[in-house]
Enzyme design. Structure first.
Site, short mmCIF file in Angstrom:
data_model
loop_
_atom_site.label_atom_id
_atom_site.label_comp_id
_atom_site.label_asym_id
_atom_site.label_seq_id
_atom_site.Cartn_x
_atom_site.Cartn_y
_atom_site.Cartn_z
CD GLU A 80 -9.05 0.94 7.17
OE1 GLU A 80 -9.32 0.63 6.01
OE2 GLU A 80 -7.90 0.84 7.66
CB CYS B 19 -3.74 -0.81 9.13
SG CYS B 19 -2.04 -1.27 9.48
CD GLU C 7 -0.82 -8.29 8.15
OE1 GLU C 7 -1.79 -7.74 8.71
OE2 GLU C 7 -0.02 -9.00 8.76
CB THR D 210 -7.71 -4.39 -2.19
OG1 THR D 210 -8.05 -3.03 -2.45
CG2 THR D 210 -6.62 -4.83 -3.15
CE LYS E 80 -0.24 -3.15 -7.64
NZ LYS E 80 0.03 -1.71 -7.53
N PRO F 200 0.82 -1.21 0.00
CG PRO F 200 0.25 -0.76 2.23
CD PRO F 200 1.10 -1.67 1.37
CD1 TRP F 201 -2.41 4.29 -1.16
CD2 TRP F 201 -1.92 5.47 0.69
NE1 TRP F 201 -3.59 4.56 -0.51
CE2 TRP F 201 -3.32 5.28 0.63
CE3 TRP F 201 -1.40 6.17 1.77
CZ2 TRP F 201 -4.20 5.78 1.60
CZ3 TRP F 201 -2.27 6.66 2.74
CH2 TRP F 201 -3.64 6.46 2.65
P1 NAD Z 1 -5.45 -0.50 -1.63
O1 NAD Z 1 -6.18 -1.74 -1.32
O2 NAD Z 1 -6.14 0.52 -2.44
O3 NAD Z 1 -4.09 -0.81 -2.39
C1 NAD Z 1 -3.13 -1.69 -1.84
C2 NAD Z 1 -2.34 -2.32 -2.97
O4 NAD Z 1 -3.22 -3.19 -3.68
C3 NAD Z 1 -1.83 -1.30 -4.01
O5 NAD Z 1 -0.57 -1.70 -4.48
C4 NAD Z 1 -2.86 -1.42 -5.11
O6 NAD Z 1 -2.38 -1.02 -6.36
C5 NAD Z 1 -3.16 -2.89 -5.06
N1 NAD Z 1 -4.41 -3.29 -5.67
C6 NAD Z 1 -5.56 -2.59 -5.76
N2 NAD Z 1 -6.49 -3.31 -6.40
C7 NAD Z 1 -5.91 -4.49 -6.73
C8 NAD Z 1 -6.37 -5.65 -7.40
N3 NAD Z 1 -7.59 -5.76 -7.90
N4 NAD Z 1 -5.51 -6.67 -7.55
C9 NAD Z 1 -4.25 -6.60 -7.07
N5 NAD Z 1 -3.76 -5.52 -6.42
C10 NAD Z 1 -4.59 -4.48 -6.27
O7 NAD Z 1 -4.96 0.07 -0.24
P2 NAD Z 1 -4.21 1.45 0.02
O8 NAD Z 1 -5.25 2.52 -0.14
O9 NAD Z 1 -2.97 1.50 -0.76
O10 NAD Z 1 -3.78 1.31 1.56
C11 NAD Z 1 -4.64 1.61 2.59
C12 NAD Z 1 -5.31 0.35 3.12
O11 NAD Z 1 -4.30 -0.57 3.51
C13 NAD Z 1 -6.13 0.60 4.36
O12 NAD Z 1 -7.32 -0.15 4.30
C14 NAD Z 1 -5.24 0.09 5.49
O13 NAD Z 1 -5.91 -0.30 6.66
C15 NAD Z 1 -4.57 -1.05 4.82
N6 NAD Z 1 -3.30 -1.37 5.50
C16 NAD Z 1 -3.27 -2.48 6.27
C17 NAD Z 1 -2.11 -2.81 6.96
C18 NAD Z 1 -2.06 -4.04 7.83
O14 NAD Z 1 -1.00 -4.34 8.37
N7 NAD Z 1 -3.14 -4.78 7.98
C19 NAD Z 1 -0.97 -2.00 6.85
C20 NAD Z 1 -1.05 -0.87 6.05
C21 NAD Z 1 -2.23 -0.56 5.36
#
Ligand code: NAD
Length: 481
Positions: free
Chosen positions: A385, A288, A254, A236, A180, A155-156
């Site tokens: 969230e 998170c 995660e 996701t 990725k 994620p970002w």
């Molecule tokens: P996101 O789900 O939008 O993106 C995460 C990653 O998944 C990115 O690289 C994105 O390009 C990729 N992605 C998106 N759609 C996809 C698909 N269909 N197939 C494969 N990959 C895909 O999440 P975000 O906005 O980048 O991050 C924020 C989220 O991450 C929040 O919900 C947060 O709680 C969660 N997070 C969880 C943890 C943890 O340890 N549980 C840690 C950090 C962030």
């Protein structure tokens, strides 16, 4: 690797040890959310790039899987040293596309190199069941083998740190990786790929820079990808799980969180408020595990709201490209600030915005650190969230209600309890359904301990020996003697 054009850096992907553009020749802009300026262009990976990267990882796996734990450990130690040497450069780059304060982004690099050092050591000391004759005349033993090609999707919110969570255990156990990063924040992973390429054989780590929408399904569904490790939004994770189900792939999920902070009447209120100032607003609350919903005791509720409000008013926030030494920078994007603004505005009906609640006009994706008092347990602001600098405070009536409210969300990642009664602390730690429970603390992670969720926060653990287990497959070998 990079060329400077009109002050906007152009990056390439790293596949099979080579720097390449995307097969389509298309690019994506990367923005600095603190200023809204375009700071870089990266390849817009397409499905052909996915196939190339997976094939490169598959080819590398044929030899990499046979390296010894000592070989892999030594390379991971080298990687940790190399990351430390680049901490300043990579931390500044991290700040550039996340909007984080520069000093805090630099500090994240040391946490990532510590993870690599932990996994370097852990790779050499994995344990299992003793070999024995569990059936007379037959010796049984257990092998733990790498899974194969792992798609690591990050994620970002902590771009390189989340990548380190995935690279460390995957490489330590002999897997190869297609990484990725988020298309919003691909720069540090692409820049760090030069170091990965110096240390590991070609194809062991490959880095793509496309969006989830463009390449997610192709990467997850690729027949040669044996495991998907994703840190991201719960929706996701569900989509990935559905696609992975078709080929029964291993998953490490995660996902989202909504961490409760239970503050009992006997707690040190000032200390709790000070902890939440840090744990609720760190990285603009885009975490998170953010301490985002406080459930406070009936006698201390008013005192806590006032103490937290004072703490939050003291948060130093602003544009990290102009001001050093901030507690908080921008959010990740204008769209995220829009989301936070919408959720706070809807929460005003039925709750009081005590501090903040303002989205400054652009440029930049900012939202004031905010405290909301008295929302209903079933309200959106408590259930979903926000992923922004917003903490809610609710007043509970007794311990049973505090536990019920803490558990009454679909997530189960992290939580905390503030009390001076050790018996109560342990009772509540047992009763709440979260992967981590802190007592008189919130937020601190260590490489030796697992991080991962219950319920819709996913499954699989990052950090610790449990992560090594997740990235290996157990095989039983039985020999007739
Ligand atoms: P996101 O789900 O939008 O993106 C995460 C990653 O998944 C990115 O690289 C994105 O390009 C990729 N992605 C998106 N759609 C996809 C698909 N269909 N197939 C494969 N990959 C895909 O999440 P975000 O906005 O980048 O991050 C924020 C989220 O991450 C929040 O919900 C947060 O709680 C969660 N997070 C969880 C943890 C943890 O340890 N549980 C840690 C950090 C962030």
């Amino acid at each position: 690797m990079t060329e400077v054009k009109d002050a906007v850096q152009a990056y390439q992907q790293f596949i099979g040890g080579e720097w390449v553009d995307s097969a389509s020749g298309q690019t994506l802009d990367v923005l600095n959310p603190a200023t809204d300026n375009v700071v870089a262009r990266v390849p817009a990976s397409d499905t052909e790039d996915v196939d190339r990267a997976v094939r490169a990882a598959e080819k590398a796996f044929a030899t990499w899987q046979h390296t010894t734990p000592q070989d892999r450990s030594l390379l991971l130690l080298k990687l940790a040293d190399a990351l430390d040497a680049r901490a300043d450069e990579l931390g500044r780059l991290e700040s550039l596309h996340t909007g984080k304060p520069v000093n805090l982004a630099i500090d994240e690099m040391a946490v990532s190199s510590d993870l690599f050092r932990f996994f370097a050591g852990a790779a050499r000391v994995m344990e299992g069941k003793a070999a024995n004759e569990y059936l007379a005349g037959h010796t049984s033993l257990i092998r733990r083998e790498p899974v194969g090609v792992v798609a690591s999707i990050a994620p970002w919110n902590y771009p390189l740190y989340m990548a380190a969570w995935k690279l460390g255990p995957a490489l330590a156990t002999g897997n190869t990786v297609v990484l990725k990063p988020s298309a919003r924040t691909p720069l540090t992973a692409l820049a760090f790929a030069s170091t990965l390429g110096d240390i590991f054989p070609p194809g062991v780590v490959n880095v793509l820079s496309g969006t989830g929408a463009a390449i997610g399904d192709a990467l997850v569904g690729h027949p040669s990808v044996r495991m998907i490790s994703v840190t991201g939004d719960t929706e996701t994770g569900k989509r990935i799980a559905r696609i992975a189900a078709d080929r029964v792939k291993r998953l490490h999920l995660e996902l989202g969180g909504k961490a409760p902070v239970i503050v009992f009447d006997d707690a040190d209120i000032e200390a709790a408020a000070e902890t939440i100032k840090f744990a609720g607003y760190w990285n603009s609350g885009q975490d998170c595990t953010a301490a985002c919903r406080v459930i406070a005791g009936p006698k201390v509720y008013d005192k806590f709201v006032s103490a937290l409000s004072d703490q939050v008013r003291s948060i130093k926030w602003g544009n990290p490209t102009e001001v050093d030494d901030l507690d908080m920078g921008s959010l990740i994007a204008g769209a995220q600030a829009d989301k936070v603004e919408g959720m706070v505005d809807r929460a005003r009906e039925g709750a009081e915005v005590v501090v903040g609640g303002v989205r400054p006009k652009g440029p930049g994706a900012y939202y004031e650190p905010t405290v909301i008092a008295g929302p209903d347990q079933r309200s959106e602001i408590v259930q979903d969230e926000v992923f922004g600098p917003v903490v809610t405070v609710q007043r509970f009536s007794d311990e049973a209600q505090a536990i019920a409210w803490a558990n009454d969300v679909r997530f189960g990642l992290a939580s905390s309890v503030f009390t001076n009664d050790i018996g109560r602390a342990m009772r509540v730690a047992k009763a709440i359904q979260f992967g981590t429970v802190w007592i008189n603390e919130h937020f601190t992670l260590v490489s030796e301990m697992p991080h991962g969720g219950f319920k819709e926060s996913g499954y699989g653990k990052d950090g610790s020996m449990y992560a090594l287990e997740d990235y290996t497959v157990v095989k039983h070998v039985m020999l007739k003697i």
